[in-house]
Design an enzyme around this catalytic site. Structure first.
Site, PDB file in Angstrom:
ATOM      1  N   GLU A   8       0.816  -1.215   0.000  1.00  0.00           N
ATOM      2  CA  GLU A   8       0.000   0.000   0.000  1.00  0.00           C
ATOM      3  C   GLU A   8       0.849   1.263   0.000  1.00  0.00           C
ATOM      4  O   GLU A   8       0.419   2.300  -0.491  1.00  0.00           O
ATOM      5  CB  GLU A   8      -0.928   0.005   1.221  1.00  0.00           C
ATOM      6  CG  GLU A   8      -2.007   1.064   1.171  1.00  0.00           C
ATOM      7  CD  GLU A   8      -3.103   0.843   2.203  1.00  0.00           C
ATOM      8  OE1 GLU A   8      -3.522   1.835   2.804  1.00  0.00           O
ATOM      9  OE2 GLU A   8      -3.526  -0.318   2.393  1.00  0.00           O
ATOM     10  N   ASP A 123      -2.643  -2.971   3.250  1.00  0.00           N
ATOM     11  CA  ASP A 123      -3.024  -3.102   4.661  1.00  0.00           C
ATOM     12  C   ASP A 123      -4.107  -4.157   4.826  1.00  0.00           C
ATOM     13  O   ASP A 123      -5.060  -4.224   4.030  1.00  0.00           O
ATOM     14  CB  ASP A 123      -3.530  -1.765   5.205  1.00  0.00           C
ATOM     15  CG  ASP A 123      -2.372  -0.839   5.574  1.00  0.00           C
ATOM     16  OD1 ASP A 123      -1.210  -1.229   5.362  1.00  0.00           O
ATOM     17  OD2 ASP A 123      -2.638   0.267   6.068  1.00  0.00           O
ATOM     18  N   TYR A 350      -0.888  -3.900  14.450  1.00  0.00           N
ATOM     19  CA  TYR A 350      -1.768  -3.150  13.553  1.00  0.00           C
ATOM     20  C   TYR A 350      -2.761  -2.303  14.348  1.00  0.00           C
ATOM     21  O   TYR A 350      -3.544  -2.837  15.143  1.00  0.00           O
ATOM     22  CB  TYR A 350      -2.521  -4.131  12.665  1.00  0.00           C
ATOM     23  CG  TYR A 350      -3.360  -3.490  11.577  1.00  0.00           C
ATOM     24  CD1 TYR A 350      -2.762  -2.895  10.475  1.00  0.00           C
ATOM     25  CD2 TYR A 350      -4.749  -3.490  11.658  1.00  0.00           C
ATOM     26  CE1 TYR A 350      -3.531  -2.322   9.467  1.00  0.00           C
ATOM     27  CE2 TYR A 350      -5.522  -2.923  10.659  1.00  0.00           C
ATOM     28  CZ  TYR A 350      -4.902  -2.341   9.568  1.00  0.00           C
ATOM     29  OH  TYR A 350      -5.666  -1.767   8.576  1.00  0.00           O
TER      30      TYR A 350
END
Length: 758
Positions: A8, A123, A350
């Site tokens: 990304e 992601d 995350y």
């Protein structure tokens, strides 16, 4: 043959290259063809080894096309053309020139004959899935998981950016089709936002532009969020304070008590705390006179031990709430720091997660993770406690059923060099690290004491609280009380002398205190995030609130941007730590008062349906058809609005400070300014006093104008200003002796600049 990896962001692409075997070279599009010429240093680059080619999307490279891309007639905004629903499905177009350049590189790599298959390394969430799906489709014309997709796709799904986590992720790549429901939910969200936002915005702008001013931007999530803030503001404006009185007593031996009505205390319909309220000053004074100098008895002494478990681990929303409450961080500032800790420092997992639990497969990593915190002095004691545990208490920590795409935010199991962290990163890491250690500590234990003192048939209540065992609160520096005196800020933590039932006590003094009920508080970012999480419902219990998440407004990943969008569009503004609607924001919700687009519950139900699609329990086409029907009814409702009812109320701010004393003229709001009513025309300018609504790119609310007139300056340092170069800045506004608005900058950069004149 090679594998193409699409990340990304460039930084993630480079991290993946650093974790994989092989030597990667930096290359450009020109390297692929001997005839191609390099256009300059800004040429998009990619990485290549013997086995892999790595490129990146740089966020969204493509987006859903604007209406005029489907039909030229839709370039004009006309109510007759609404609602606009693309007749043959949605088109994708590059976002801008820079995206177009990167897209060309990715397309060239996807079409290389030596690229055998593709790995989606965007992601690991709904938005990452959408970025890849749109990118793949814009190149090949088909979705990545469709039967006729030219190159097979696998999915890299990781929750940490450490080398070990990346390598483990490549060891268990998921088949692309396994993520098909997530892709469907992502597309449904994107298309729903386009249909609702574009059509409602056009309809509202056509109908209300004259009164609201400019484009009236509406959206599936931003509009109900604005409605929550506006409705709270109306409650505040409509609030009428009610007087009441409290009676305080001081006793010997030395302790304090508050008069209360035992009948109301036992009445479930009496709001908590109101059993101490007296509605008449006379009654309060009567009690004071009645008990002063008298001797009473201790009617009861009740001691209870209570325990409090550690709070759950952080998801993004609870992390943003805490950072706002403790440090005043905006939701976006917290997300930026957390994202940097995740991607750059590899220090936390995350962050854009919706879960506050861990999955069972993480249990072997928990002690190694705690061990990485032993070397940090602030966490050493708590980390060593966790390391010494024979068995970790996992009942409120591990729950596979409550972990979906990602688990709760915790530190990673690699060494942490806090000296490399920015101040913001340090604070966010501190929250995450302490919360992680705290969940493995025992509950905090308290001794609560309630004493009821009877004097002349009047009762006084005294409450005390002593910390017996700090438990998990020790991780935050709270200790057990050494001498019965708590170190916590708690209104019920008074130090009490030894008291026994039936003991006589003397009333040293008694006095009444006049009070008034207060209006509900404005939302802060912390309380607004809570309201968004529960679709506007007031829920304090964190586990019950956790159960409401699937019906929240937006997702943890989007809520910060929703708040910033409302500020950027001047629908709300920051007033100190509070969020307040602007006149424009108030007018928008007034215009849409009866429309379901302002309903947090409806938007929350949509989020639930998107979640169902994500988990294979719902169909995208059914959802989008429902959104299209809703859009049609919304456009019809806005079109039917009576323009006269949209006319905004113009406030009056009192006498003109320049001429009001002699002439009786007042300051009245108009569309552009707050000005003296002595102004009639260019020829009859009157006294000329005016405060323009727009100052350095920021709209001044009536409250700000009132402060300038009454106090000569604003109470708070205001944000939202922009310099001529477009840079944001903060300043206090000051009204000088000539009646002109100037800036007063915070300390260290204190200077004055003339304000914009119009």
């Amino acid at each position: 043959m090679k594998t193409l990896i699409i990340a990304e962001k460039p930084s993630v692409g480079r991290d993946i290259a650093g974790a994989l075997d092989g030597v990667f070279q930096n290359r450009t599009l020109a390297d692929l063809s001997p005839k191609a010429k390099k256009s300059g240093k800004d040429d998009p680059t990619f990485l290549e080894s013997d086995d892999y080619v790595i490129t990146w999307a740089v966020g969204h490279l493509v987006q859903l096309a604007e209406p005029e891309e489907y039909d030229e007639k839709w370039k004009k905004w006309r109510m007759a053309d609404l609602p606009i629903v693309p007749p043959d499905g949605f088109k994708l177009v590059p976002r801008d020139a820079k995206s177009k350049k990167q897209l060309k590189l990715v397309a060239t790599l996807l079409n290389r004959e030596d690229i055998e298959h593709v790995i989606n390394a965007c992601d690991a969430g709904r938005e990452g899935e959408l970025i890849f799906a749109y990118l793949y489709e814009s190149v090949f014309g088909v979705a990545p998981n469709s039967p006729d997709a030219p190159k097979p796709v696998e999915r890299l799904w990781i929750s940490s950016m450490t080398k070990q986590a990346i390598r483990e992720g490549f060891g268990k790549l998921r088949p692309g089709e396994q993520l098909q429901p997530l892709e469907s939910a992502a597309r449904a969200r994107s298309e729903a936002d386009w249909l609702v936002g574009m059509n409602a915005t056009r309809a509202a702008t056509i109908r209300g532009r004259a009164w609201v001013g400019g484009v009236v931007s509406l959206g599936r999530v931003q509009t109900p969020t604005l409605a929550i803030i506006v409705r709270r503001e109306r409650e505040i404006q409509a609030f009428v304070p009610v007087p009441y009185w409290l009676v305080h007593g001081s006793f010997d031996p030395r302790y304090e008590g508050l008069w209360f009505d035992p009948l109301k205390a036992d009445d479930k319909d009496t709001p908590t705390g109101q059993e101490t309220w007296l509605k008449e000053a006379e009654r309060a004074e009567e009690i004071v006179a009645k008990v002063s100098g008298k001797t009473g008895t201790v009617e009861s002494v009740e001691r209870k031990e209570q325990s409090q478990s550690a709070p759950l681990l952080y998801d993004l929303t609870s992390l943003q709430r805490d950072a706002n409450s403790r440090f005043g961080f905006s939701a976006r500032r917290t997300l930026q720091a957390a994202q940097s800790l995740y991607e750059g420092k590899k220090a936390i997992t995350y962050p854009r997660t919706n879960s506050r639990y861990l999955s069972g497969d993480l249990v072997p990593q928990l002690k190694p993770t705690a061990e990485t915190l032993v070397d940090v002095p602030d966490y050493e004691t708590a980390a060593r406690f966790v390391m010494r545990l024979d068995k970790l208490p996992l009942g409120r920590v591990v729950n596979d059923a409550k972990v979906d795409d990602h688990h709760a935010i915790i530190p990673t199991d690699v060494p942490h060099d806090l000296s490399t962290f920015s101040p913001d990163e340090r604070r966010i890491f501190d929250l995450v690290a302490r919360r992680f250690l705290a969940v493995f500590h025992p509950p905090a234990r308290y001794a609560r004491t309630e004493v009821v003192t009877l004097v002349e048939e009047e009762r006084f209540r005294t409450r005390g609280k002593v910390t017996l065992e700090a438990g998990w609160r020790g991780v935050y520096g709270v200790e057990a009380d050494a001498n019965g005196k708590t170190k916590e800020e708690d209104p019920e933590s008074a130090e009490l002398p030894p008291l026994e039932k039936g003991q006589e006590v003397k009333v040293v003094s008694a006095e009444s205190e006049a009070k008034e009920t207060r209006p509900p508080a404005r939302y802060t970012e912390a309380t607004l995030l809570s309201a968004m999480e529960t679709a506007g419902k007031l829920i304090d219990d964190e586990e019950l609130r956790d159960a409401m998440k699937e019906r929240g407004l937006g997702t943890p990943a989007t809520r910060a941007e929703t708040i910033e969008t409302l500020i950027r569009r001047e629908y709300i503004e920051r007033v100190g730590k509070d969020l307040a609607p602007t006149p424009k924001g108030l007018q928008v919700i007034t215009m849409l008062e009866e429309n379901k687009l302002t309903s947090p519950e409806l938007t929350g139900d949509w989020e639930k349906r998107l979640g169902d699609i994500e988990h294979g329990k719902g169909q995208k086409d059914d959802f989008i058809q429902g959104i299209a029907d809703f859009t049609k009814s919304t456009v019809e409702a806005i079109a039917a609005l009576d323009k006269e009812k949209l006319r905004p109320e113009r406030v009056e701010l009192g006498p003109c400070p320049r001429c009001g004393a002699e002439t009786g003229e007042i300051i009245r709001e108009n569309s552009k300014a707050y000005g003296c009513t002595s102004w009639k025309s260019r020829e009859e300018t009157g006294c000329g006093f005016v405060i323009w609504k727009r100052v350095a790119g920021r709209t001044l609310t009536p409250e700000v104008a009132r402060q300038l007139i009454d106090e000569g300056k604003t109470k708070e340092v205001l944000s939202g200003f922009r310099s001529k170069a477009g840079k944001p800045f903060r300043a206090r506004l000051v009204l000088n002796d000539e009646g002109k608005v100037e800036f007063e900058f915070p300390a260290r950069t204190r200077s004055k600049e003339p304000a914009a004149t119009e």
